[in-house]
Motif scaffolding. Structure first.
Motif, mmCIF file in Angstrom:
data_model
loop_
_atom_site.group_PDB
_atom_site.id
_atom_site.type_symbol
_atom_site.label_atom_id
_atom_site.label_comp_id
_atom_site.label_asym_id
_atom_site.label_seq_id
_atom_site.Cartn_x
_atom_site.Cartn_y
_atom_site.Cartn_z
ATOM 1 N N GLY A 134 49.719 26.368 57.440
ATOM 2 C CA GLY A 134 49.636 26.515 58.889
ATOM 3 C C GLY A 134 48.897 27.760 59.345
ATOM 4 N N TYR A 135 48.376 28.547 58.400
ATOM 5 C CA TYR A 135 47.642 29.766 58.728
ATOM 6 C C TYR A 135 46.145 29.552 58.527
ATOM 7 N N ASP A 136 45.369 30.368 59.225
ATOM 8 C CA ASP A 136 43.908 30.271 59.143
ATOM 9 C C ASP A 136 43.301 31.251 58.144
ATOM 10 N N GLY A 137 43.996 32.331 57.855
ATOM 11 C CA GLY A 137 43.491 33.345 56.940
ATOM 12 C C GLY A 137 44.624 34.150 56.361
ATOM 13 N N ALA A 138 44.283 35.001 55.401
ATOM 14 C CA ALA A 138 45.300 35.833 54.751
ATOM 15 C C ALA A 138 44.756 37.226 54.517
ATOM 16 N N ILE A 139 45.671 38.198 54.560
ATOM 17 C CA ILE A 139 45.352 39.594 54.265
ATOM 18 C C ILE A 139 46.192 40.010 53.068
ATOM 19 N N ALA A 140 45.565 40.653 52.084
ATOM 20 C CA ALA A 140 46.272 41.048 50.865
ATOM 21 C C ALA A 140 45.915 42.481 50.491
ATOM 22 N N PHE A 141 46.548 42.957 49.399
ATOM 23 C CA PHE A 141 46.387 44.356 49.005
ATOM 24 C C PHE A 141 46.114 44.458 47.516
ATOM 25 N N VAL A 142 45.934 45.682 47.056
ATOM 26 C CA VAL A 142 45.388 45.957 45.734
ATOM 27 C C VAL A 142 46.279 45.496 44.588
ATOM 28 N N ASN A 143 47.601 45.473 44.768
ATOM 29 C CA ASN A 143 48.487 45.094 43.676
ATOM 30 C C ASN A 143 48.998 43.664 43.779
ATOM 31 N N ASP A 144 48.438 42.866 44.690
ATOM 32 C CA ASP A 144 48.742 41.439 44.724
ATOM 33 C C ASP A 144 48.022 40.762 43.557
ATOM 34 N N THR A 145 48.549 39.623 43.120
ATOM 35 C CA THR A 145 47.971 38.908 41.977
ATOM 36 C C THR A 145 47.299 37.649 42.482
ATOM 37 N N ILE A 146 45.986 37.726 42.647
ATOM 38 C CA ILE A 146 45.244 36.636 43.261
ATOM 39 C C ILE A 146 44.469 35.912 42.165
ATOM 40 N N ASP A 147 45.226 35.117 41.409
ATOM 41 C CA ASP A 147 44.662 34.402 40.271
ATOM 42 C C ASP A 147 44.216 33.001 40.687
ATOM 43 N N LYS A 148 43.813 32.205 39.714
ATOM 44 C CA LYS A 148 43.296 30.864 39.991
ATOM 45 C C LYS A 148 44.308 30.012 40.741
ATOM 46 N N ASN A 149 45.565 30.049 40.329
ATOM 47 C CA ASN A 149 46.581 29.226 40.983
ATOM 48 C C ASN A 149 46.814 29.657 42.429
ATOM 49 N N ALA A 150 46.838 30.978 42.660
ATOM 50 C CA ALA A 150 47.016 31.477 44.027
ATOM 51 C C ALA A 150 45.843 31.047 44.907
ATOM 52 N N ILE A 151 44.630 31.152 44.380
ATOM 53 C CA ILE A 151 43.434 30.787 45.140
ATOM 54 C C ILE A 151 43.425 29.295 45.465
ATOM 55 N N GLU A 152 43.768 28.472 44.493
ATOM 56 C CA GLU A 152 43.791 27.028 44.735
ATOM 57 C C GLU A 152 44.820 26.661 45.791
ATOM 58 N N THR A 153 45.958 27.354 45.790
ATOM 59 C CA THR A 153 46.990 27.087 46.796
ATOM 60 C C THR A 153 46.520 27.518 48.181
ATOM 61 N N LEU A 154 45.866 28.671 48.277
ATOM 62 C CA LEU A 154 45.330 29.123 49.564
ATOM 63 C C LEU A 154 44.326 28.109 50.105
ATOM 64 N N ALA A 155 43.395 27.688 49.257
ATOM 65 C CA ALA A 155 42.354 26.748 49.680
ATOM 66 C C ALA A 155 42.954 25.390 50.053
ATOM 67 N N LYS A 156 43.913 24.945 49.286
ATOM 68 C CA LYS A 156 44.567 23.659 49.552
ATOM 69 C C LYS A 156 45.230 23.650 50.918
ATOM 70 N N ASN A 157 45.710 24.816 51.347
ATOM 71 C CA ASN A 157 46.385 24.925 52.631
ATOM 72 C C ASN A 157 45.437 25.277 53.784
ATOM 73 N N GLY A 158 44.141 25.228 53.516
ATOM 74 C CA GLY A 158 43.168 25.397 54.576
ATOM 75 C C GLY A 158 42.737 26.817 54.852
ATOM 76 N N VAL A 159 43.140 27.759 54.014
ATOM 77 C CA VAL A 159 42.706 29.151 54.184
ATOM 78 C C VAL A 159 41.332 29.321 53.550
ATOM 79 N N GLY A 160 40.376 29.771 54.343
ATOM 80 C CA GLY A 160 39.026 29.953 53.819
ATOM 81 C C GLY A 160 38.599 31.388 53.698
ATOM 82 N N ILE A 161 39.458 32.317 54.147
ATOM 83 C CA ILE A 161 39.109 33.744 54.129
ATOM 84 C C ILE A 161 40.290 34.565 53.631
ATOM 85 N N LEU A 162 40.015 35.434 52.684
ATOM 86 C CA LEU A 162 41.007 36.393 52.200
ATOM 87 C C LEU A 162 40.461 37.780 52.473
#
Length: 344
Positions: free
Chosen positions: A45-73
């Motif tokens: 339900g979100y359009d974008g996401a903001i993250a920080f240096v110690n977050d773990t943005i791996d392949k699975n996290a990216i696929e989940t973001l994209a699947k939910n319609g987030v196009g910008i990190l």
């Protein structure tokens, strides 16, 4: 109004983003959780996401973001070694804050050096217990000593200026020397051999990972002081620990740590931490550790908030993404962005 999920929120983040978001058409929803493959589904339900240096943005996290319609990190930091860019390509645009305050980080590096050298942390604890003995608190003059600076980007150059203000001689290493800077550049081996103090200001790459290791430590002067306000994995922590125990390293000032992601920014004061290397380093009288604090000034926090929201505004307005991190550029060694100024 675009809805943005804000991960790994701390009170000081919220203060500045709340002040500045009135100038933008965004609804920021703050989450204390880090962005990981387990929490990425929170963006539904979100359009974008903001993250920080110690977050773990791996392949699975990216696929989940994209699947939910987030196009910008939007990373609210300069570093991005915690992101799988190969997985993000063609799925997720990633932007960052390339510079927020070089002064904040460089001044913190010098503050750590001064504190460690003159034993201010130990003196503070003593006098609180009415112990006014000076035994064991002897330091050395910085004036006339040689500082070795690895990495001469904005932060490294500000640190060099500060060192010169103390009357230090400065050597530097950088594969891309700053032109007409007046900086004396030398090869790594010479820097390691000549420097009394070595400060790291380079990014974490395949080439710089564990740049401080058993081999390079052996090249250094006995009693050398190491400072790291850049990325923890620039130093092999196990080898550093051994070098401190042997006396090869006379002191270490660390604002970052190789395995910090599950520890820094959180309160574990009522817990026995399981990282034996970190626990041993903290216990040593000639080691000073802060928890990735170097960026933490009002000026830096304001710049981070302003740049992050501007990055998001550019994305949603279809504009050039000035601060996009591009997998293709990294891969090819040159910018291959499309005519719209985007990675894909």
């Amino acid at each position: 109004m675009k809805k943005i999920a804000f991960f790994d929120t701390k009170p000081y983040d919220k203060i500045w983003f709340d002040q500045i978001k009135a100038d933008y058409d965004f609804e920021l929803v703050y989450f204390e959780e880090k962005l990981t493959s387990n929490t990425a589904s929170m963006v539904q339900g979100y359009d974008g996401a903001i993250a920080f240096v110690n977050d773990t943005i791996d392949k699975n996290a990216i696929e989940t973001l994209a699947k939910n319609g987030v196009g910008i990190l939007a990373m609210r930091c300069a570093g991005y070694n915690n992101i799988d860019f190969k997985a993000a390509f063609q799925k997720l645009h990633v932007v960052r804050v390339p510079a927020y305050s070089p002064y904040a980080v460089a001044e913190h590096a010098m503050a750590m050096l001064l504190c460690l050298n003159r034993k201010l942390h130990r003196a503070f604890n003593r006098t609180r217990e009415y112990n006014f003995s000076l035994n064991g608190l002897t330091g050395f003059d910085l004036h006339g000593k040689t500082a070795g600076v690895i990495g001469t980007g904005k932060i490294g150059r500000v640190f060099i200026d500060i060192c010169r203000g103390f009357g230090m001689n400065v050597l530097a290493f950088d594969p891309y020397p700053a032109k007409d800077s007046g900086i004396e550049y030398v090869e790594q081996e010479e820097l390691f051999a000549r420097a009394d103090v070595i400060s790291l200001h380079c990014p974490l790459t395949k080439e710089t990972a564990h740049i401080i290791n058993k081999k390079t430590l052996a090249l250094m002067k006995d009693g050398v002081v190491l400072i790291n306000t850049s990325r923890g994995a620039l130093i092999d922590s196990d080898e550093l620990l051994e070098a401190i125990k042997s006396g090869k390293v006379g002191g270490a000032a660390l604002d970052v740590y190789e395995e910090e992601s599950d520890l820094f920014y959180e309160d574990f004061s009522n817990t026995n931490i399981q990282d034996d290397v970190l626990a041993r380093l903290i216990s040593m009288h000639n080691v000073l550790i802060t928890s990735h604090q170097a960026f933490l000034t009002n000026e830096a926090l304001q710049n981070i908030a302003e740049t992050t929201l501007k990055n998001l505004e550019e994305y949603f307005a279809g504009k050039l993404l000035q601060n996009e991190i591009c997998y293709q550029c990294d891969k090819l060694g040159k910018c291959e962005k499309l005519p719209n100024g985007r990675c894909f």
